[in-house]
Design an enzyme around this catalytic site. Sequence first.
Site, mmCIF file in Angstrom:
data_model
loop_
_atom_site.group_PDB
_atom_site.id
_atom_site.type_symbol
_atom_site.label_atom_id
_atom_site.label_comp_id
_atom_site.label_asym_id
_atom_site.label_seq_id
_atom_site.Cartn_x
_atom_site.Cartn_y
_atom_site.Cartn_z
ATOM 1 N N TYR A 251 0.809 -1.235 0.000
ATOM 2 C CA TYR A 251 0.000 0.000 0.000
ATOM 3 C C TYR A 251 0.837 1.278 0.000
ATOM 4 O O TYR A 251 2.046 1.227 0.124
ATOM 5 C CB TYR A 251 -1.085 -0.008 1.070
ATOM 6 C CG TYR A 251 -0.756 -0.142 2.536
ATOM 7 C CD1 TYR A 251 0.505 0.043 3.055
ATOM 8 C CD2 TYR A 251 -1.782 -0.467 3.424
ATOM 9 C CE1 TYR A 251 0.732 -0.057 4.419
ATOM 10 C CE2 TYR A 251 -1.561 -0.572 4.794
ATOM 11 C CZ TYR A 251 -0.298 -0.363 5.278
ATOM 12 O OH TYR A 251 -0.079 -0.465 6.616
ATOM 13 N N GLU A 252 0.174 2.368 -0.216
ATOM 14 C CA GLU A 252 0.819 3.684 -0.335
ATOM 15 C C GLU A 252 1.830 3.706 -1.484
ATOM 16 O O GLU A 252 2.901 4.309 -1.396
ATOM 17 C CB GLU A 252 1.497 4.057 0.993
ATOM 18 C CG GLU A 252 1.726 5.545 1.221
ATOM 19 C CD GLU A 252 0.456 6.370 1.082
ATOM 20 O OE1 GLU A 252 -0.578 5.966 1.633
ATOM 21 O OE2 GLU A 252 0.504 7.399 0.395
ATOM 22 N N GLY A 253 1.450 3.051 -2.601
ATOM 23 C CA GLY A 253 2.365 2.914 -3.743
ATOM 24 C C GLY A 253 3.184 1.650 -3.595
ATOM 25 O O GLY A 253 4.035 1.570 -2.714
ATOM 26 N N GLN B 242 7.581 2.596 -6.184
ATOM 27 C CA GLN B 242 8.638 3.362 -5.501
ATOM 28 C C GLN B 242 9.937 3.309 -6.290
ATOM 29 O O GLN B 242 10.641 4.308 -6.452
ATOM 30 C CB GLN B 242 8.888 2.812 -4.090
ATOM 31 C CG GLN B 242 7.661 2.724 -3.202
ATOM 32 C CD GLN B 242 7.015 4.068 -2.951
ATOM 33 O OE1 GLN B 242 7.704 5.084 -2.826
ATOM 34 N NE2 GLN B 242 5.696 4.094 -2.907
#
Lengths: 596, 596
Positions: free
Chosen positions: A441-443, A448
């Site tokens: 999650y969060e990318g 990244q």
Amino acid sequence: MYRAPVDEISHALKHVAGLNKAIEDGRFEDLSEDLVDAILTEAGRFASDEIAPLDEGGDTNGARLENGAVTTAPGWQKLYKDWTEGGWNALTGPSEFGGQDLPIMMSVAAFEMWNSGSLGFAIGPTLTVGAVEAIEKHADAALKAIYLEKMVSGEWTGTMNLTEPQAGSDLGALKTRAEPVGDGSYRIFGQKIFITYGEHDLTDNIVHLVLARLPDAPAGTRGISLFLVPKFLVNDDGSLGARNDLQCVGLEHKLGIHASPTCTMVYGDGSFGDTPGAIGWLVGEENKGLACMFTMMNNARLHVGIQGVSAAEAAYQKALEYARERTQGRAPGHKGEGMSPIIEHPDVQRMLLTMKALTGAARAICYACAHAIDMSHASEGEAAGTWSERAGILTPIAKAFSTDIGVEVASLGVQCHGGMGFIEETGAARYFRDSRIAPIYEGTNGIQAIDLVTRKLPLSDGGAVAALIAEYRDDAEAVRASNRDGLEGVAERLDAALDNLEATTGWLTEALQEGRKAEALAGATPYLRLFGLVAGGAYLARGAIVGGDGDDAAAATRAALARFAATNLLPETASLRATVTGGSDTVAAAASAVFG
Amino acid sequence: MYRAPVDEISHALKHVAGLNKAIEDGRFEDLSEDLVDAILTEAGRFASDEIAPLDEGGDTNGARLENGAVTTAPGWQKLYKDWTEGGWNALTGPSEFGGQDLPIMMSVAAFEMWNSGSLGFAIGPTLTVGAVEAIEKHADAALKAIYLEKMVSGEWTGTMNLTEPQAGSDLGALKTRAEPVGDGSYRIFGQKIFITYGEHDLTDNIVHLVLARLPDAPAGTRGISLFLVPKFLVNDDGSLGARNDLQCVGLEHKLGIHASPTCTMVYGDGSFGDTPGAIGWLVGEENKGLACMFTMMNNARLHVGIQGVSAAEAAYQKALEYARERTQGRAPGHKGEGMSPIIEHPDVQRMLLTMKALTGAARAICYACAHAIDMSHASEGEAAGTWSERAGILTPIAKAFSTDIGVEVASLGVQCHGGMGFIEETGAARYFRDSRIAPIYEGTNGIQAIDLVTRKLPLSDGGAVAALIAEYRDDAEAVRASNRDGLEGVAERLDAALDNLEATTGWLTEALQEGRKAEALAGATPYLRLFGLVAGGAYLARGAIVGGDGDDAAAATRAALARFAATNLLPETASLRATVTGGSDTVAAAASAVFG
């Protein structure tokens, strides 16, 4: 049971990541070394004594959904109440709205410990902190006046509503609609998935930040706006009014972090109120919703990165405790009768040292990243830009490297336990399950890595990465100059690893410049790992020669870990270099042959 | 849903592991290429069509214990009945007792597919096959006559009772007692834990093999005997008699393989019968119980190794399917409107190729190991010894490398799914959970690495390992000589990897000879990984230039995978070499500093 490693965290913050120098330079106003330690100690106490004991129950009971209402695990309501009453939710919020306005570093350090206590608990406040940041930066004064104080204190929580079934990594594909009512408000219609703490019984109200499209919005990411959509509308006197037309229609059945309700949210299906449509207000400008999200993205990604450190630290502590108590076989050199504690077996020592070194490396990367964010805020002009670029480079590494090693360390923790590691009651498997979300999650970590290669390498024409590498060269030189016992070979190994990082950086930069984008993207993930290992190795080396205040045992530990990392973990950088520079060009052809 | 990759398995067996040559040389009597394919096809069909559809339900329902009786998951009874009626349990059993007496290779290949269908199901028959082997090799004719036919057919299942709370890796610590009755039978008293399918509702009887100590037995591993202890005693006419004094008193709550009941067994607590003590019979000689276990240990470890391949293959197939269907973003070179299937993104391609290459590498190692075991049985004199040593080297690698990559590949499979990977209904997380047991049981992977370094490196004064390395050198040379398109750089990368293996082997051998045992043990795990990568890389290279029968697409896939492995996975061997030879000597000092 987890005990917060306050001294280690304090040393890493102050001496490795740069907090002490910033305090000396007067960057953070009232913040002193003593205050830092006092906060860490109390935050650690809350993590160890209040949160950690409830983690197992949170996992086994999970959150439950019935008739649209979510019941959190037993003890969760009191825990959250104690949390807000202790002022912890307000640690980094703006002082104008009751927050302590402390540097991000302090937030990251405290969240490390709270997440170690329970990932399923601390992810909730993590989202609130992010929502506060977005509202503070982009909402108008009226919205701030209504919502911020209660969100800073934690009286209300916040959520982030980005993902839709067809729009995950690619937010440009999202379809949730926002229709202007004409009075400054909007009606929101759509479904959002994977909404952390989207519904719960911890607070009276929940403030949703929702990405949606205006009727005339351009397609793709340039047509996304951000809206504040509360569960209950707020009356002029601050009391709660009517229920807004939004609800949780499902909870995900997940691999881990069971205590955290992961909600499917429906907006505007007419379940509440006379007119269908959840009422919301624009945050920031129309069609600039993604930009609003991006201003808080660095912090959010960093706060997920630290979850990897948290899981790793907790998994390490549990494995260490088991390895000290469990006896099996006879280790080399074992004296006396009977079996050895398994911690005396070299293979178990390698596992535990790997766990601790990776954890320390990732921790230092996260704190250095937090420091760069703080300094970018505390600086002006060119310096602010330089720090901002530094933060930009370290953020994807902090997020992806830390969460990857979180899973890796948790898996080693299971292994250290032998058969008991596979038994849920032991608790080692819980970290293995819980940690697995953080690389996603969060990318995703792949996202990244792509961010690092395509957006961060080019910063200042490569000068930003070069400056960071130069800083790590200084660390190698400082180790060499220190001539400290127990660091034999560290400077040389670190220099060799830096050679690998430089060469690989050069190769990727050239690939991008020459338009070989697919090759550069194929090398992104091993490159990020390489960068993380070098950065972590450099920070561990730095930690071995700075600070310490006469605690010889702690200093010896740091030196031993730096040397273990240099001799046992940094060699991987050579293979990663070879993989990126000699393997990335085979990926497309192989994919074509294998997948058709 | 999993589909058995029969063609890939067939190719690996015949052309890479050596089955075809053995068939040509007449080593396996009636076995022909066609028969091999017929068996693989049918075993694969059973795996894909019968077992795999029940795996999710087996996981979510699990096995339940009530009043000492274990109820398996819905559909499990019919599945097991169909399994035995199809003759699958008898695949490798001795023909004298109704078995098909096929080479171990066929068993390993079939179990690969059955395990891919459901690890929680196939682990049961895996244990029965092991018990059959132990009984056949060591029990007297009377015991064989009573038990073997029904165990070969699967009418009764078998179990292995080794572990006790204080005795896991160190079996010398076990305490279960066996007291001679005087009539040739014994009374067994004690508690065993982690007993797979120790109790269930699939068959009328369960035959336990139990390690225990006789009253006058020496301490440690030299005082352990093996006993056959049935759940129900068997009358002279073969019908079932009285319930024996043993029972399941608990089921473990595990991370994975929920369908497999992992039992705590109590023997001789007086719950059944007039006289306390479970009645059992000696298998093999007194105090030679461990030796009896060791004769089947190679097979058992190999059969766990293949579980890693099974989980990896199933996880790969699921991730591949998702990556073809899921669209997000635009990949480099993407033409046309809309989003790309994520399989077009280079980072996703790297994940999938890594999954497939590691799976193929581990598969080939397992089959080569199985072949060595078969050839050691099918050969005589010196040749038998040579094959036996080969099997001895490959067994710990097959067990540990394959199960490590099983977890690694399953984790990549989760990652390929993004957020959906963390949702249990997707199924990717199930492989991540299920696969995690395999590096632990049947000797932890640390134990395997120690076995490789301390017992297998010294075989024939190092000649056995040298011969295997020479064989891999031949593979590199054959690739070079083939001059085949698409294999550019493979021979050179393989040779470099072999240099790393040779140098590291030499370093470890010297460390052992010089009495630096702790250092050698500290290097064991990275050395095993290094050996596995080289062996896997060599087998993939071999597979790229042999066999194929005109299937160009399959040949192109094998070549692409061999090249991907050589350029992207084999570089790790350099870092592993550096870690073993330059890092193992720092482990003891670091452990002393860090752990005190």
